[in-house]
Write a protein that holds these residues in place. Structure first.
Motif, PDB file in Angstrom:
ATOM      1  N   ARG A  96       0.824  -1.206   0.000  1.00 38.54           N
ATOM      2  CA  ARG A  96       0.000   0.000   0.000  1.00 38.54           C
ATOM      3  C   ARG A  96       0.861   1.261   0.000  1.00 38.54           C
ATOM      4  NH1 ARG A  96      -2.905  -3.563   3.240  1.00 38.54           N
ATOM      5  NH2 ARG A  96      -1.934  -2.775   5.157  1.00 38.54           N
ATOM      6  N   GLN A  97       1.979   1.213   0.697  1.00 38.32           N
ATOM      7  CA  GLN A  97       2.889   2.354   0.727  1.00 38.32           C
ATOM      8  C   GLN A  97       3.438   2.642  -0.667  1.00 38.32           C
ATOM      9  OE1 GLN A  97       6.061   2.531   3.831  1.00 38.32           O
ATOM     10  NE2 GLN A  97       7.479   2.613   2.102  1.00 38.32           N
ATOM     11  N   ILE A  98       3.897   1.604  -1.355  1.00 34.70           N
ATOM     12  CA  ILE A  98       4.458   1.794  -2.694  1.00 34.70           C
ATOM     13  C   ILE A  98       3.372   2.219  -3.673  1.00 34.70           C
ATOM     14  CG2 ILE A  98       5.578   0.628  -4.625  1.00 34.70           C
ATOM     15  CD1 ILE A  98       7.098  -1.065  -2.596  1.00 34.70           C
ATOM     16  N   MET A  99       2.195   1.608  -3.565  1.00 34.78           N
ATOM     17  CA  MET A  99       1.087   2.003  -4.436  1.00 34.78           C
ATOM     18  C   MET A  99       0.759   3.482  -4.268  1.00 34.78           C
ATOM     19  SD  MET A  99      -1.436  -1.266  -3.950  1.00 34.78           S
ATOM     20  CE  MET A  99      -2.866  -0.424  -4.605  1.00 34.78           C
ATOM     21  N   ALA A 100       0.727   3.937  -3.019  1.00 36.15           N
ATOM     22  CA  ALA A 100       0.400   5.337  -2.755  1.00 36.15           C
ATOM     23  C   ALA A 100       1.431   6.269  -3.384  1.00 36.15           C
ATOM     24  CB  ALA A 100       0.303   5.579  -1.250  1.00 36.15           C
ATOM     25  N   PHE A 101       2.706   5.893  -3.288  1.00 28.78           N
ATOM     26  CA  PHE A 101       3.756   6.730  -3.887  1.00 28.78           C
ATOM     27  C   PHE A 101       3.645   6.734  -5.406  1.00 28.78           C
ATOM     28  CE2 PHE A 101       7.979   7.164  -5.800  1.00 28.78           C
ATOM     29  CZ  PHE A 101       8.318   8.423  -5.338  1.00 28.78           C
ATOM     30  N   ILE A 102       3.436   5.569  -5.991  1.00 26.49           N
ATOM     31  CA  ILE A 102       3.327   5.496  -7.456  1.00 26.49           C
ATOM     32  C   ILE A 102       2.118   6.295  -7.937  1.00 26.49           C
ATOM     33  CG2 ILE A 102       2.855   3.952  -9.402  1.00 26.49           C
ATOM     34  CD1 ILE A 102       4.542   1.829  -7.921  1.00 26.49           C
ATOM     35  N   ASN A 103       1.000   6.164  -7.242  1.00 27.06           N
ATOM     36  CA  ASN A 103      -0.228   6.803  -7.699  1.00 27.06           C
ATOM     37  C   ASN A 103      -0.242   8.310  -7.452  1.00 27.06           C
ATOM     38  OD1 ASN A 103      -2.976   6.346  -8.820  1.00 27.06           O
ATOM     39  ND2 ASN A 103      -3.604   7.228  -6.867  1.00 27.06           N
ATOM     40  N   SER A 104       0.611   8.779  -6.560  1.00 30.03           N
ATOM     41  CA  SER A 104       0.634  10.212  -6.267  1.00 30.03           C
ATOM     42  C   SER A 104       1.854  10.873  -6.891  1.00 30.03           C
ATOM     43  CB  SER A 104       0.582  10.448  -4.751  1.00 30.03           C
ATOM     44  OG  SER A 104       1.664   9.785  -4.105  1.00 30.03           O
ATOM     45  N   GLY A 105       2.977  10.882  -6.181  1.00 30.88           N
ATOM     46  CA  GLY A 105       4.144  11.609  -6.656  1.00 30.88           C
ATOM     47  C   GLY A 105       4.738  11.094  -7.951  1.00 30.88           C
ATOM     48  N   PHE A 106       4.819   9.774  -8.104  1.00 32.46           N
ATOM     49  CA  PHE A 106       5.451   9.203  -9.292  1.00 32.46           C
ATOM     50  C   PHE A 106       4.625   9.509 -10.541  1.00 32.46           C
ATOM     51  CE2 PHE A 106       6.474   5.691 -12.212  1.00 32.46           C
ATOM     52  CZ  PHE A 106       7.862   5.722 -12.192  1.00 32.46           C
ATOM     53  N   THR A 107       3.335   9.221 -10.489  1.00 31.03           N
ATOM     54  CA  THR A 107       2.462   9.492 -11.629  1.00 31.03           C
ATOM     55  C   THR A 107       2.286  10.994 -11.834  1.00 31.03           C
ATOM     56  OG1 THR A 107       1.282   7.406 -11.280  1.00 31.03           O
ATOM     57  CG2 THR A 107       0.168   9.083 -12.602  1.00 31.03           C
ATOM     58  N   GLY A 108       2.091  11.725 -10.746  1.00 31.16           N
ATOM     59  CA  GLY A 108       1.851  13.157 -10.833  1.00 31.16           C
ATOM     60  C   GLY A 108       3.012  13.924 -11.430  1.00 31.16           C
ATOM     61  N   ASP A 158       7.961 -12.223  -4.401  1.00 27.57           N
ATOM     62  CA  ASP A 158       8.412 -13.035  -5.527  1.00 27.57           C
ATOM     63  C   ASP A 158       7.417 -13.126  -6.667  1.00 27.57           C
ATOM     64  OD1 ASP A 158      10.777 -13.608  -4.166  1.00 27.57           O
ATOM     65  OD2 ASP A 158       9.880 -15.328  -3.129  1.00 27.57           O
ATOM     66  N   ARG A 159       6.295 -12.430  -6.567  1.00 27.57           N
ATOM     67  CA  ARG A 159       5.308 -12.448  -7.639  1.00 27.57           C
ATOM     68  C   ARG A 159       4.704 -11.052  -7.774  1.00 27.57           C
ATOM     69  NH1 ARG A 159       0.762 -16.637  -5.993  1.00 27.57           N
ATOM     70  NH2 ARG A 159      -0.117 -15.843  -7.949  1.00 27.57           N
ATOM     71  N   PRO A 160       4.164 -10.726  -8.926  1.00 22.13           N
ATOM     72  CA  PRO A 160       3.594  -9.383  -9.103  1.00 22.13           C
ATOM     73  C   PRO A 160       2.397  -9.147  -8.192  1.00 22.13           C
ATOM     74  CG  PRO A 160       3.890 -10.493 -11.221  1.00 22.13           C
ATOM     75  CD  PRO A 160       4.083 -11.530 -10.159  1.00 22.13           C
ATOM     76  N   THR A 161       2.285  -7.920  -7.731  1.00 22.92           N
ATOM     77  CA  THR A 161       1.140  -7.496  -6.938  1.00 22.92           C
ATOM     78  C   THR A 161       0.536  -6.246  -7.583  1.00 22.92           C
ATOM     79  OG1 THR A 161       2.388  -5.991  -5.512  1.00 22.92           O
ATOM     80  CG2 THR A 161       2.274  -8.309  -4.820  1.00 22.92           C
ATOM     81  N   LEU A 162      -0.450  -5.690  -6.920  1.00 23.87           N
ATOM     82  CA  LEU A 162      -1.070  -4.472  -7.413  1.00 23.87           C
ATOM     83  C   LEU A 162      -0.073  -3.322  -7.514  1.00 23.87           C
ATOM     84  CD1 LEU A 162      -4.390  -4.809  -5.439  1.00 23.87           C
ATOM     85  CD2 LEU A 162      -4.239  -4.580  -7.937  1.00 23.87           C
ATOM     86  N   ALA A 163       0.950  -3.332  -6.686  1.00 29.48           N
ATOM     87  CA  ALA A 163       1.980  -2.286  -6.781  1.00 29.48           C
ATOM     88  C   ALA A 163       2.681  -2.353  -8.135  1.00 29.48           C
ATOM     89  CB  ALA A 163       2.989  -2.441  -5.643  1.00 29.48           C
ATOM     90  N   ASP A 164       2.993  -3.559  -8.591  1.00 29.23           N
ATOM     91  CA  ASP A 164       3.621  -3.722  -9.907  1.00 29.23           C
ATOM     92  C   ASP A 164       2.669  -3.316 -11.024  1.00 29.23           C
ATOM     93  OD1 ASP A 164       6.236  -5.220  -9.120  1.00 29.23           O
ATOM     94  OD2 ASP A 164       4.648  -6.303  -8.093  1.00 29.23           O
ATOM     95  N   ALA A 165       1.378  -3.589 -10.834  1.00 28.46           N
ATOM     96  CA  ALA A 165       0.388  -3.217 -11.848  1.00 28.46           C
ATOM     97  C   ALA A 165       0.337  -1.705 -12.022  1.00 28.46           C
ATOM     98  CB  ALA A 165      -0.986  -3.758 -11.454  1.00 28.46           C
ATOM     99  N   LEU A 166       0.314  -0.973 -10.907  1.00 30.35           N
ATOM    100  CA  LEU A 166       0.290   0.482 -11.000  1.00 30.35           C
ATOM    101  C   LEU A 166       1.570   1.007 -11.633  1.00 30.35           C
ATOM    102  CD1 LEU A 166      -2.222   0.137  -9.224  1.00 30.35           C
ATOM    103  CD2 LEU A 166      -1.405   2.057  -7.839  1.00 30.35           C
ATOM    104  N   PHE A 167       2.691   0.396 -11.292  1.00 30.67           N
ATOM    105  CA  PHE A 167       3.977   0.841 -11.839  1.00 30.67           C
ATOM    106  C   PHE A 167       4.052   0.655 -13.347  1.00 30.67           C
ATOM    107  CE2 PHE A 167       8.280  -0.611 -13.133  1.00 30.67           C
ATOM    108  CZ  PHE A 167       8.937   0.611 -13.039  1.00 30.67           C
ATOM    109  N   ILE A 168       3.702  -0.526 -13.838  1.00 31.66           N
ATOM    110  CA  ILE A 168       3.929  -0.815 -15.259  1.00 31.66           C
ATOM    111  C   ILE A 168       3.002   0.002 -16.150  1.00 31.66           C
ATOM    112  CG2 ILE A 168       2.354  -2.789 -15.499  1.00 31.66           C
ATOM    113  CD1 ILE A 168       5.954  -2.329 -16.936  1.00 31.66           C
ATOM    114  N   GLY A 169       1.847   0.404 -15.639  1.00 34.44           N
ATOM    115  CA  GLY A 169       0.964   1.224 -16.448  1.00 34.44           C
ATOM    116  C   GLY A 169       1.520   2.608 -16.728  1.00 34.44           C
TER     117      GLY A 169
END
Length: 234
Positions: A96-108, A158-169
């Motif tokens: 959730r921490q990584i998802m929040a960063f990707i969806n906010s600062g990284f994407t923004g 060791d496997r993709p999660t929702l964090a990886d999904a947000l990143f690759i998009g």
């Protein structure tokens, strides 16, 4: 009914959520939307008044918007923990921490670059300033995400999660805007290579391009946007 993910092209961040649905493996449908055309039409406001993708029609017919809300909807239905760790675990917190960063600062960080690209009528001086600011912001956010990457093959384990999904998009926007060589960030480059070779990501990218491809079998077909608006629009 199966949930319907409304995803955008070209180069929509929502491509990663399509891959996540493939990883999840539960039946779903899709609605493919042209972000430069259909999404800007007045009728689309009945789905999302902000004229953005993604959006999700849930299995009980409600419309849910915003990437993080949709991702959490997926996670809440991930009983087999295919795309998300135990929500009470340390890995769950990290995801959730990584998802929040990707969806906010990284994407923004890319926002000034998109605004400069789409500005009409053109304002060259402003566009040049926005590109310079945006490029610096994107590089800085990549530096920070590179530092967050651990020693596991994916962002969480060791496997993709929702964090990886947000990143690759979003990650492919780096080359689209010509910001920097991806090799500048070795950990992120290695992660991208693994994800871009993943069958679900290959499938999602092909669908985004309008190709007819076969995935895991979880996809039950596409629904036209007009039908989605008529049936579920506010």
């Amino acid at each position: 009914m199966e949930p319907i993910l409304i995803y955008g092209f070209p180069l929509g961040s929502s491509m990663g959520l399509v891959a996540a649905l493939e990883w999840l493996g539960k039946p779903y449908r899709l609605c493919r939307v042209d972000m430069l055309g259909e999404m800007r039409e007045p009728a689309y406001a009945r789905i999302n008044a902000r004229h953005e993708t993604p959006a999700l029609v849930t299995d009980d017919g409600r419309v849910l918007t915003e990437t993080m809300a949709i991702a959490h909807w997926f996670a809440a239905r991930d009983a087999e923990r295919r795309i998300s760790p135990d929500p009470l675990s340390a890995d769950g917190d990290r995801m959730r921490q990584i998802m929040a960063f990707i969806n906010s600062g990284f994407t923004g960080a890319f926002s000034p670059l998109w605004v400069a690209l789409e500005m009409d009528p053109p304002r060259p001086a402003m566009q040049a300033s926005m590109r310079e600011f945006g490029q610096e912001a994107v590089i800085g956010r990549h530096d920070k995400l590179e530092a967050m990457v651990g020693d596991t093959p994916y962002l969480v384990g060791d496997r993709p999660t929702l964090a990886d999904a947000l990143f690759i998009g979003v990650a492919r926007w780096l080359e689209f805007h010509g910001v920097a060589d991806p090799a500048r960030w070795p950990k992120l480059a290695a992660l991208r290579a693994r994800l871009e070779a993943d069958p679900a990501v290959i499938f999602a990218t092909a669908l985004e391009s309008g190709d007819s491809v076969t995935g895991s079998g979880a996809l039950r077909g596409h629904v036209p946007l007009t039908e989605v608006i008529d049936r579920f629009g506010a």
